[in-house]
Design a protein around this motif. Structure first.
Motif, PDB file in Angstrom:
ATOM      1  N   UNK B  12     -19.481 -27.216 -17.918  1.00 53.93           N
ATOM      2  CA  UNK B  12     -20.225 -25.970 -17.582  1.00 53.93           C
ATOM      3  C   UNK B  12     -19.200 -25.053 -17.339  1.00 53.93           C
ATOM      4  N   UNK B  13     -19.546 -23.897 -18.276  1.00 57.72           N
ATOM      5  CA  UNK B  13     -18.319 -22.568 -18.021  1.00 57.72           C
ATOM      6  C   UNK B  13     -19.258 -21.334 -17.932  1.00 57.72           C
ATOM      7  N   UNK B  85     -21.585 -17.718 -24.413  1.00 55.25           N
ATOM      8  CA  UNK B  85     -22.888 -17.195 -23.781  1.00 55.25           C
ATOM      9  C   UNK B  85     -23.860 -18.153 -23.555  1.00 55.25           C
ATOM     10  N   UNK B  86     -24.892 -17.929 -22.709  1.00 54.93           N
ATOM     11  CA  UNK B  86     -25.828 -18.663 -22.453  1.00 54.93           C
ATOM     12  C   UNK B  86     -26.354 -19.522 -23.790  1.00 54.93           C
ATOM     13  N   UNK B  87     -26.620 -18.507 -24.718  1.00 62.66           N
ATOM     14  CA  UNK B  87     -27.495 -19.113 -25.940  1.00 62.66           C
ATOM     15  C   UNK B  87     -26.473 -20.033 -26.732  1.00 62.66           C
ATOM     16  N   UNK B  88     -25.376 -20.350 -26.289  1.00 63.59           N
ATOM     17  CA  UNK B  88     -24.467 -21.458 -26.907  1.00 63.59           C
ATOM     18  C   UNK B  88     -24.585 -22.727 -26.208  1.00 63.59           C
ATOM     19  N   UNK B  89     -25.383 -22.678 -25.332  1.00 66.13           N
ATOM     20  CA  UNK B  89     -25.510 -24.027 -24.516  1.00 66.13           C
ATOM     21  C   UNK B  89     -26.291 -24.928 -25.436  1.00 66.13           C
ATOM     22  N   UNK B  90     -25.853 -26.184 -25.572  1.00 68.46           N
ATOM     23  CA  UNK B  90     -26.435 -27.064 -26.387  1.00 68.46           C
ATOM     24  C   UNK B  90     -25.695 -28.301 -26.455  1.00 68.46           C
ATOM     25  N   UNK B 112     -22.369 -32.025 -23.828  1.00 66.90           N
ATOM     26  CA  UNK B 112     -23.438 -31.206 -23.411  1.00 66.90           C
ATOM     27  C   UNK B 112     -22.705 -29.943 -22.592  1.00 66.90           C
ATOM     28  N   UNK B 113     -22.844 -28.578 -23.417  1.00 65.94           N
ATOM     29  CA  UNK B 113     -22.386 -27.641 -22.950  1.00 65.94           C
ATOM     30  C   UNK B 113     -23.290 -26.773 -22.092  1.00 65.94           C
ATOM     31  N   UNK B 114     -22.912 -26.295 -21.265  1.00 65.13           N
ATOM     32  CA  UNK B 114     -23.965 -25.385 -20.360  1.00 65.13           C
ATOM     33  C   UNK B 114     -23.336 -24.080 -20.094  1.00 65.13           C
ATOM     34  N   UNK B 115     -23.539 -23.132 -20.430  1.00 72.13           N
ATOM     35  CA  UNK B 115     -22.746 -21.661 -20.215  1.00 72.13           C
ATOM     36  C   UNK B 115     -24.054 -20.983 -19.234  1.00 72.13           C
ATOM     37  N   UNK B 116     -23.227 -20.706 -17.979  1.00 70.34           N
ATOM     38  CA  UNK B 116     -23.995 -19.893 -16.907  1.00 70.34           C
ATOM     39  C   UNK B 116     -23.486 -18.353 -17.036  1.00 70.34           C
TER      40      UNK B 116
END
Lengths: 109, 116
Positions: B12-13, B85-90, B112-116
């Motif tokens: 999570x970043x 960016x959040x849209x890079x979450x994937x 699993x990448x989550x961008x907050x």
């Protein structure tokens, strides 16, 4: 580029029955056709593959057939078990692969 | 044999930061590594192909300055998502193939990448 279509998108079978997933591809230059099983939250696992000089290949309960003239290949799973429940992807290409959209298989106990 | 690992499994970043994902072939030499992106309930989309010691080849529509790929050795490739960016979450998945079996791709477990 290569375009791979996969059907059906979902498949529900009774335990012990067979499951069949079909894929078509567009690029006649493709000569490698693997199938992958992906469980939730995990990476795909290669379960069987076939090359263009072979029409059929079998590994225990899993078989794959290839028709290069018609540009389609299929995955057959016999005697399905609950642990076969997963998402299955077909792919086509050579060293670089294009993937189908996936089939969610549910085996009902 | 043919085991591929990825690290981390989850990250999570915050938006605007960069994150690095490692992909390692544990028991074979990976002459080619591939990076894929998978959105929920969708298929795998190839982002780039990298050969050891050379620059990665990116698929159309993938920003090479945003997704930096390094394949410095026969067992390690890294993907750095810059200015996330959040849209890079994937779900990011790597695969590897060897010179002895160039067609067979073995996949890592994914990150699993989550961008907050």
């Amino acid at each position: 580029g290569e375009n791979v279509e996969q059907h059906p998108s979902t498949l529900s079978v009774q335990e012990g029955d067979s499951a069949v997933i079909k894929c078509t591809y567009s690029d006649s230059a493709s000569n490698y056709f693997p199938w992958y099983k992906q469980e939730l939250g995990k990476g795909p696992q290669l379960i069987i593959d076939i090359r263009s000089n072979v029409g059929e290949k079998k590994d225990q309960r899993i078989a794959v057939t290839l028709n290069k003239t018609a540009k389609h290949f299929s995955l057959h799973i016999t005697e399905t078990q609950p642990e076969d429940s997963a998402v299955y992807f077909c792919a086509a290409g050579d060293y670089k692969l294009s993937f189908g959209a996936g089939t969610t298989v549910t085996v009902r106990a | 044999g043919a085991v591929v690992s990825q690290h981390p499994s989850r990250v999570i970043c915050k938006s605007g930061t960069s994150v690095k994902i490692e992909c390692r072939s544990l028991d074979f030499q990976a002459t080619t590594m591939f990076w894929y992106r998978q959105f929920p309930k969708q298929s795998l989309m190839l982002m780039a192909t990298s050969n050891e010691g050379s620059k990665a080849t990116y698929e159309q529509g993938v920003e090479k300055d945003k997704f930096l790929i390094n394949h410095a050795s026969l067992t390690l490739s890294t993907l750095t998502v810059t200015s996330a960016h959040p849209e890079d979450s994937s779900f990011y998945i790597c695969s590897a193939s060897s010179s002895t079996s160039p067609y067979e791709q073995y996949f890592g477990p994914g990150t699993r990448l989550t961008v907050t």
